[in-house]
Structures are given as C-alpha cells and as structure tokens.
Design a protein around this motif. Sequence first.
Motif, mmCIF file in Angstrom:
data_model
loop_
_atom_site.group_PDB
_atom_site.id
_atom_site.type_symbol
_atom_site.label_atom_id
_atom_site.label_comp_id
_atom_site.label_asym_id
_atom_site.label_seq_id
_atom_site.Cartn_x
_atom_site.Cartn_y
_atom_site.Cartn_z
ATOM 1 N N LEU A 23 -3.135 0.149 -3.576
ATOM 2 C CA LEU A 23 -2.271 -0.853 -3.682
ATOM 3 C C LEU A 23 -1.424 -0.673 -4.822
ATOM 4 C CD1 LEU A 23 -4.944 -3.704 -3.188
ATOM 5 C CD2 LEU A 23 -3.082 -3.008 -1.287
ATOM 6 N N ILE A 24 -0.241 -0.903 -4.706
ATOM 7 C CA ILE A 24 0.927 -1.222 -5.799
ATOM 8 C C ILE A 24 1.063 -2.458 -6.061
ATOM 9 C CG2 ILE A 24 3.008 -0.152 -6.474
ATOM 10 C CD1 ILE A 24 2.771 1.805 -4.115
ATOM 11 N N PHE A 25 0.841 -3.061 -7.295
ATOM 12 C CA PHE A 25 1.008 -4.424 -7.586
ATOM 13 C C PHE A 25 2.439 -4.708 -8.325
ATOM 14 C CE2 PHE A 25 -3.334 -6.180 -7.070
ATOM 15 C CZ PHE A 25 -4.082 -5.090 -6.847
ATOM 16 N N GLY A 26 2.704 -6.003 -8.139
ATOM 17 C CA GLY A 26 3.864 -6.497 -9.055
ATOM 18 C C GLY A 26 3.161 -7.088 -10.330
ATOM 19 N N THR A 27 4.227 -7.560 -11.015
ATOM 20 C CA THR A 27 3.993 -8.008 -12.333
ATOM 21 C C THR A 27 3.096 -9.467 -12.249
ATOM 22 O OG1 THR A 27 6.091 -8.956 -12.776
ATOM 23 C CG2 THR A 27 5.480 -6.657 -13.374
ATOM 24 N N GLY A 28 3.339 -10.244 -11.236
ATOM 25 C CA GLY A 28 2.728 -11.499 -11.141
ATOM 26 C C GLY A 28 3.870 -12.644 -11.298
ATOM 27 N N THR A 29 3.511 -13.703 -10.875
ATOM 28 C CA THR A 29 4.176 -14.944 -10.857
ATOM 29 C C THR A 29 3.137 -16.039 -11.330
ATOM 30 O OG1 THR A 29 6.087 -14.742 -9.432
ATOM 31 C CG2 THR A 29 5.303 -16.957 -9.919
ATOM 32 N N LEU A 30 3.449 -16.858 -12.632
ATOM 33 C CA LEU A 30 2.466 -17.923 -13.089
ATOM 34 C C LEU A 30 3.013 -19.025 -12.191
ATOM 35 C CD1 LEU A 30 0.457 -19.084 -14.840
ATOM 36 C CD2 LEU A 30 2.398 -19.289 -16.679
ATOM 37 N N SER B 218 -13.523 -1.131 -2.146
ATOM 38 C CA SER B 218 -13.074 -1.407 -0.942
ATOM 39 C C SER B 218 -13.689 -0.605 -0.093
ATOM 40 C CB SER B 218 -11.555 -1.097 -0.925
ATOM 41 O OG SER B 218 -11.502 0.410 -0.903
ATOM 42 N N LEU B 219 -13.526 -0.748 1.422
ATOM 43 C CA LEU B 219 -14.385 0.027 2.407
ATOM 44 C C LEU B 219 -13.473 0.844 2.893
ATOM 45 C CD1 LEU B 219 -17.213 0.067 3.811
ATOM 46 C CD2 LEU B 219 -16.202 -1.390 5.491
ATOM 47 N N ARG B 220 -13.344 2.175 2.640
ATOM 48 C CA ARG B 220 -12.629 3.357 2.930
ATOM 49 C C ARG B 220 -12.347 3.394 4.464
ATOM 50 N NH1 ARG B 220 -10.158 8.014 0.858
ATOM 51 N NH2 ARG B 220 -10.129 9.686 2.490
ATOM 52 N N GLY B 221 -11.344 3.561 4.838
ATOM 53 C CA GLY B 221 -11.134 3.548 6.253
ATOM 54 C C GLY B 221 -10.933 2.377 7.055
ATOM 55 N N ARG B 222 -11.199 1.438 6.670
ATOM 56 C CA ARG B 222 -11.264 0.206 7.447
ATOM 57 C C ARG B 222 -9.479 -0.290 7.644
ATOM 58 N NH1 ARG B 222 -11.430 -5.644 4.705
ATOM 59 N NH2 ARG B 222 -11.667 -6.945 6.581
ATOM 60 N N GLY B 223 -8.648 0.234 6.856
ATOM 61 C CA GLY B 223 -7.388 0.323 6.948
ATOM 62 C C GLY B 223 -6.537 -0.931 6.319
ATOM 63 N N GLY B 224 -7.373 -2.037 5.971
ATOM 64 C CA GLY B 224 -6.827 -3.096 5.401
ATOM 65 C C GLY B 224 -6.569 -2.991 3.889
ATOM 66 N N ASN B 225 -7.079 -2.276 3.329
ATOM 67 C CA ASN B 225 -6.999 -1.826 1.967
ATOM 68 C C ASN B 225 -7.462 -3.079 1.134
ATOM 69 O OD1 ASN B 225 -5.996 0.647 2.747
ATOM 70 N ND2 ASN B 225 -4.091 0.238 1.784
ATOM 71 N N GLU B 226 -8.036 -4.026 1.580
ATOM 72 C CA GLU B 226 -8.320 -5.149 0.733
ATOM 73 C C GLU B 226 -9.188 -4.709 -0.293
ATOM 74 O OE1 GLU B 226 -10.190 -8.471 2.879
ATOM 75 O OE2 GLU B 226 -10.874 -9.317 0.951
ATOM 76 N N ASN C 283 0.796 -1.297 0.159
ATOM 77 C CA ASN C 283 -0.016 -0.039 0.181
ATOM 78 C C ASN C 283 0.993 1.241 -0.035
ATOM 79 O OD1 ASN C 283 0.802 -0.053 2.683
ATOM 80 N ND2 ASN C 283 -1.019 0.718 3.505
ATOM 81 N N GLY C 284 2.132 1.365 0.101
ATOM 82 C CA GLY C 284 3.061 2.420 0.132
ATOM 83 C C GLY C 284 2.650 3.334 1.149
ATOM 84 N N GLY C 285 2.062 2.729 2.346
ATOM 85 C CA GLY C 285 1.821 3.595 3.565
ATOM 86 C C GLY C 285 0.524 4.453 3.373
ATOM 87 N N ALA C 286 -0.063 4.375 2.168
ATOM 88 C CA ALA C 286 -1.479 4.981 1.921
ATOM 89 C C ALA C 286 -2.618 4.281 2.312
ATOM 90 C CB ALA C 286 -1.422 5.598 0.513
#
Lengths: 112, 114
Positions: free
Chosen positions: A100-107, B94-102, A93-96
């Motif tokens: 979400l910041i994703f990688g390229t993936g592994t098959l 997603s559900l903002r503020g949940r903190g999990g970011n799922e 999540n980069g702290g945010a």
Amino acid sequence: GESVGLHLPTLSVQEGDNSIINCAYSNSASDYFIWYKQESGKGPQFIIDIRSNMDKRQGQRVTVLLNKTVKHLSLQIAATQPGDSAVYFCAENGGATNKLIFGTGTLLAVQP
Amino acid sequence: ETGVTQTPRHLVMGMTNKKSLKCEQHLGHNAMYWYKQSAKKPLELMFVYSLEERVENNSVPSRFSPECPNSSHLFLHLHTLQPEDSALYLCASSLRGRGGNEQFFGPGTRLTVL
C-alpha cells in the motif's frame, strides 16, 4: 512516479453535514484502493476499500467513488458526527500485492 | 481493537541504547509490516515479511533490524538511533494472496530518541 496526494490537508464541516475527502493517485497500474481513519493516539483503522473494476462502493454512512479516467478517489461521509473527527488516509497498491502506498492524510474537523 | 497489538506504546531512548519493539497479530494473517509515521508525511513502509520471509526492505538504515520468528510475531530491534528517528512506528498485518491488500494496524509505538 508513484504518489498519492490529497487536495486539502484540512477539512472543517458542521455536524450533520456531508463530508467529501478527495485523493489523487498517479499510478495507473493501481487496482486496489483503500481508505483509513486515524484518530489521535491510535493506528489507522480500515473504513472502506474498492477495486478498480468498480466505480462506487457503499458502506455504513460512507461511500467511496473511483474515477480511473482522472485518477481520482473520494470518500463521502454522510451526516458527519463528532466521532468522525480524525485524519483520513487514502492508499493505493500500485498494482502490487501486499503493498500500500499512502497519501499524507486529510484532517477532518467536525464542528458542533 | 484490530487484533494487532504493539508494545511498548511509548518509548524514550538515548542514542546509545538498544531497544526492541514488539508486534503481535491474532488474526491468522501471514504477512506483517513495519511502517514509520512522521508528522505531516505519508506512512513510510520499512519492512515486509511474508510467510516469515523478508520480502521488502525499503532502504532502511541498518540501525533498524527486523525479526519475524513466526507468522504471529514481529520485532523491530533498535540501536544507535538518531533524533530524526523519533516517530510513531506502526505494525500491520494482512492475509497474503487475498488480493484485497487490506492491512490491519496496531496502535503504534511512539518513539522519542534523545
């Protein structure tokens, strides 16, 4: 800069063996990590997540390990099954929040 | 099923066409996202809507125009696209503020621009 990368683009395992998929991240501010599975023709599906205050988390047949010292994340799948064949993505999540910041993936290819 | 639906699942359009992608979430979430997924590239975040307000626009060309009329629906309006815009377009919520970011993803729309 922000980046999430994977050591191996393709992993081939025998059915019944354990699989380990690795991921490196570069943003030390990231405090939330997540693994997704994407099967052909489908969107990414949540597998397991982990926060930075933990170093291990277990789910059903899956375990995520987090090593913040070396900025490394891994996904372990026990007793790999043919249905586990898919592309696996890690993300940080980069702290945010709400990011979400994703990688390229592994098959992951499971051989019968 | 993840609770996020997308229509159409496949779309072929010419460069002069105008089309729209639709996303709907049934999870009670309050944040929605558009991603672009191209072969052998990481998912690229395009837009983020939180509480129906656009909070992020990742330098996306103006030929892509998002719309979020309410917290359950998200659209991506397309016009004068280029062949390099061909990709899988994924919606997530997603559900903002949940903190999990799922984030929960829909199945995507496979777009081909001729």
